[in-house]
Design a protein around this motif. Structure first.
Motif, mmCIF file in Angstrom:
data_model
loop_
_atom_site.group_PDB
_atom_site.id
_atom_site.type_symbol
_atom_site.label_atom_id
_atom_site.label_comp_id
_atom_site.label_asym_id
_atom_site.label_seq_id
_atom_site.Cartn_x
_atom_site.Cartn_y
_atom_site.Cartn_z
ATOM 1 N N GLY A 53 6.796 -18.447 -7.386
ATOM 2 C CA GLY A 53 6.753 -17.292 -6.588
ATOM 3 C C GLY A 53 6.858 -17.594 -5.080
ATOM 4 O O GLY A 53 6.649 -18.821 -4.609
ATOM 5 N N ALA A 78 0.226 -7.736 -5.166
ATOM 6 C CA ALA A 78 0.068 -9.094 -5.480
ATOM 7 C C ALA A 78 -1.299 -9.407 -5.267
ATOM 8 O O ALA A 78 -2.158 -10.348 -5.850
ATOM 9 N N HIS A 79 -1.962 -9.200 -3.939
ATOM 10 C CA HIS A 79 -3.302 -9.293 -3.435
ATOM 11 C C HIS A 79 -4.136 -8.627 -4.464
ATOM 12 O O HIS A 79 -5.198 -9.396 -4.864
ATOM 13 N N ILE A 132 2.219 -14.008 -5.723
ATOM 14 C CA ILE A 132 3.420 -13.706 -6.077
ATOM 15 C C ILE A 132 4.141 -13.744 -7.548
ATOM 16 O O ILE A 132 4.529 -13.169 -8.241
ATOM 17 N N HIS A 168 3.892 -7.043 -1.972
ATOM 18 C CA HIS A 168 2.780 -7.866 -1.321
ATOM 19 C C HIS A 168 1.421 -7.361 -1.730
ATOM 20 O O HIS A 168 0.545 -7.884 -2.099
ATOM 21 N N GLY A 211 1.970 -18.195 -2.450
ATOM 22 C CA GLY A 211 2.737 -17.983 -3.554
ATOM 23 C C GLY A 211 2.274 -17.732 -5.157
ATOM 24 O O GLY A 211 3.046 -17.306 -5.888
ATOM 25 N N VAL A 257 9.517 -12.817 -5.807
ATOM 26 C CA VAL A 257 9.696 -12.803 -4.255
ATOM 27 C C VAL A 257 9.045 -11.659 -3.712
ATOM 28 O O VAL A 257 9.078 -10.582 -4.390
ATOM 29 N N THR A 258 8.384 -11.744 -2.513
ATOM 30 C CA THR A 258 7.784 -10.661 -1.810
ATOM 31 C C THR A 258 9.123 -9.986 -1.489
ATOM 32 O O THR A 258 9.973 -10.615 -0.527
ATOM 33 N N ASP A 298 -2.155 -15.232 2.214
ATOM 34 C CA ASP A 298 -0.883 -14.981 1.727
ATOM 35 C C ASP A 298 -0.575 -16.152 1.102
ATOM 36 O O ASP A 298 -0.693 -17.390 1.388
ATOM 37 N N GLU A 301 6.820 -16.443 -0.896
ATOM 38 C CA GLU A 301 6.077 -15.443 -0.163
ATOM 39 C C GLU A 301 6.409 -15.715 1.184
ATOM 40 O O GLU A 301 6.289 -16.927 1.781
ATOM 41 N N THR A 302 7.002 -14.651 2.166
ATOM 42 C CA THR A 302 7.366 -14.890 3.740
ATOM 43 C C THR A 302 7.300 -13.647 4.140
ATOM 44 O O THR A 302 8.020 -13.387 5.063
ATOM 45 N N SER A 303 6.264 -12.839 3.842
ATOM 46 C CA SER A 303 6.235 -11.698 4.247
ATOM 47 C C SER A 303 5.661 -11.687 5.896
ATOM 48 O O SER A 303 6.132 -10.630 6.569
#
Length: 473
Positions: free
Chosen positions: A84, A193-194, A403, A190, A400, A157-158, A398, A86-88
């Motif tokens: 996973g 996923a939370h 995700i 995103h 990974g 991936v986000t 946030d 995450e780079t949002s």
């Protein structure tokens, strides 16, 4: 995919090139994929992708009777291993998770110094910071898991919501890995996923459940009917609670390298929460939406009246100045969280009318790490005979893991895209969704507040999945 409003070129495009159509695969295709992947020669089974139009007026009744899910899929498909990414926003994160719930690795590179330097997220600076560390973060996640890219079942991936410059870095990296290793790819929402990471840490958590998702950019109250089936009960009409925490911390001269939430919570313990009479937002609006812009203004005026100089850090403040700052922090936190409590009370009432079987309220997102928030919301759910589920702090911010886990949940029901080309051009137009609603708005939850942001670049995740399900039926 040329346009997502109102045309959709496939049933559920999770992550794809705009000029191309993507596919929604059957579980039969998924099983064949897993078998063939071990032989490095995947075979794809696309469903009929002739569905080309999504009605802008999907009926709310569509979401009242989702197919029941009696099992948490955490107990199935234990051989899947998903990376996973995450780079949002302002953290670069990667993790490797097995479908039995085992977290094989988790790596996060924080941009705390940049936050302190700029007093918040600067998109261009954040993009550059992501670009500098993304390769290292992903490699470290693989190394800690004692795996290589060829050991993966898929990459998640986000793709939204978030800052488009930042999203692009993660998506490009995910597509690079997936293309080189011929791996399927799952584009992840995103905020979903939370919510779903709670199902990783609490195996009893089954649909339906409620979720309050609170972070620097989002306040969202949802009823999760099923995987990909969400009813939006309330959202923020201007600023989210995390943004209010961050700005208050900045104005009080606190150390932003820890982010505003932890800094305010710590200072608030020294203050009198009743000393400053802030007004609770939106008392006149009997809905479940949130607003923190007005409270921010109240805080700024209170700070000015106390002649607090934010240029003087809290560590150098006089004792009386520190008391004033602590009182403002405590009073702000009390009212900010009281706003959450009132909205949650009403949302629980609405949700139980829709589905009386609800037993859980999930609270996730960066602000859910705040112990004061957790304790206050726990009182709310106990009063309504529900149970509170909060992921550990490392899975609230946030990361990974959330995700990868959301990718696993969708992957095993056949929602994924085929591998991208191995040598994809650098100027490829990617499907990024910086403003992407999660669920369809509950009729009673529509706000008349003029500042409510209604513009949608993309149809909601729920409407996309609902449309694909209708096509298959």
């Amino acid at each position: 995919m040329v346009s997502l409003v109102p045309t959709i070129s496939s049933t559920i495009s999770r992550l794809n090139l705009l000029p191309k159509s993507s596919f929604h695969y059957t579980l039969r295709g998924l099983r064949t994929l897993q078998l063939q992947h071990k032989q490095r020669s995947p075979v794809w089974f696309p469903l009929n992708s002739s569905f080309n139009r999504l009605s802008a007026n999907l009926s709310f009744s569509n979401f009242n009777s989702p197919k029941p899910r009696n099992e948490n899929p955490a107990i199935m498909d234990d051989d899947l291993v998903v990376l996973g990414i995450e780079t949002s926003c302002d953290d670069t994160a990667a993790a490797v998770v097995r479908s039995n719930g085992e977290i094989l690795s988790q790596v996060v590179s924080s941009q705390a110094d940049l936050l302190a330097q700029y007093g918040g997220v600067a998109p261009k600076m954040a993009e550059e910071a992501h670009s500098q560390v993304i390769d290292q973060v992903v490699q470290e996640a693989l190394d800690k898991a004692n795996l290589t890219e060829t050991d993966l079942s898929a990459v998640a991936v986000t793709i939204g919501p978030g800052l488009s410059l930042c999203l692009r870095v993660g998506v490009q990296k995910a597509r690079q890995i997936a293309g080189c290793c011929n791996l399927p790819i799952v584009g992840v929402h995103h905020m979903e996923a939370h919510a779903l990471v709670a199902r990783l840490i609490e195996r009893k958590l089954q649909f339906p459940f409620m979720a309050l998702l609170i972070s620097g950019g989002h306040n969202l109250l949802i009823l999760a009917r099923d995987l990909g089936q969400y009813i939006q009960l309330g959202t923020t009409i201007d600023d989210a609670i995390g943004e209010a925490y961050d700005k208050t911390a900045k104005w009080l001269g606190l150390d932003l390298r820890r982010s505003g939430g932890p800094a305010i919570e710590e200072l608030a313990r020294e203050g009198d929460a009743e000393s400053v009479k802030f007004s609770v937002p939106m008392k006149q609006h009997k809905d479940c939406n949130f607003s923190y812009a007005g409270l921010k203004t109240q805080v700024r005026l209170a700070i000015e009246s106390k002649k607090i100089n934010a240029e003087i850090p809290i560590s150098s403040a006089s004792s009386q100045d520190r008391i004033s700052r602590a009182d403002i922090a405590a009073s702000f936190q009390r009212v900010a969280v009281l706003h959450l409590e009132e909205r949650c009370e009403r949302a629980i009432e609405w949700a139980l009318k829709i589905d009386p079987s609800i037993k859980y309220l999930v609270v996730s997102g960066g602000v859910a790490s705040n112990q004061y928030v957790r304790s206050r919301l726990n009182q709310v759910v106990m009063k309504n005979d529900l149970q509170l589920v909060c992921p550990p702090p490392s899975l609230c911010t946030d990361n990974g893991v959330m995700i990868a886990w959301t990718g696993i949940e969708h992957f095993r029901v056949g929602r994924f895209d085929p591998p991208p080309p191995a040598n994809e051009p650098e100027d490829t137009v990617l499907d990024l969704r910086p403003r992407w609603p999660l669920g369809e708005e509950h009729a009673e939850g529509r706000s008349d507040a003029r500042s409510l942001r209604r513009a949608r670049i993309h149809p909601s995740l729920t409407s996309l999945i609902q449309a694909s399900m209708q096509q298959q039926s």
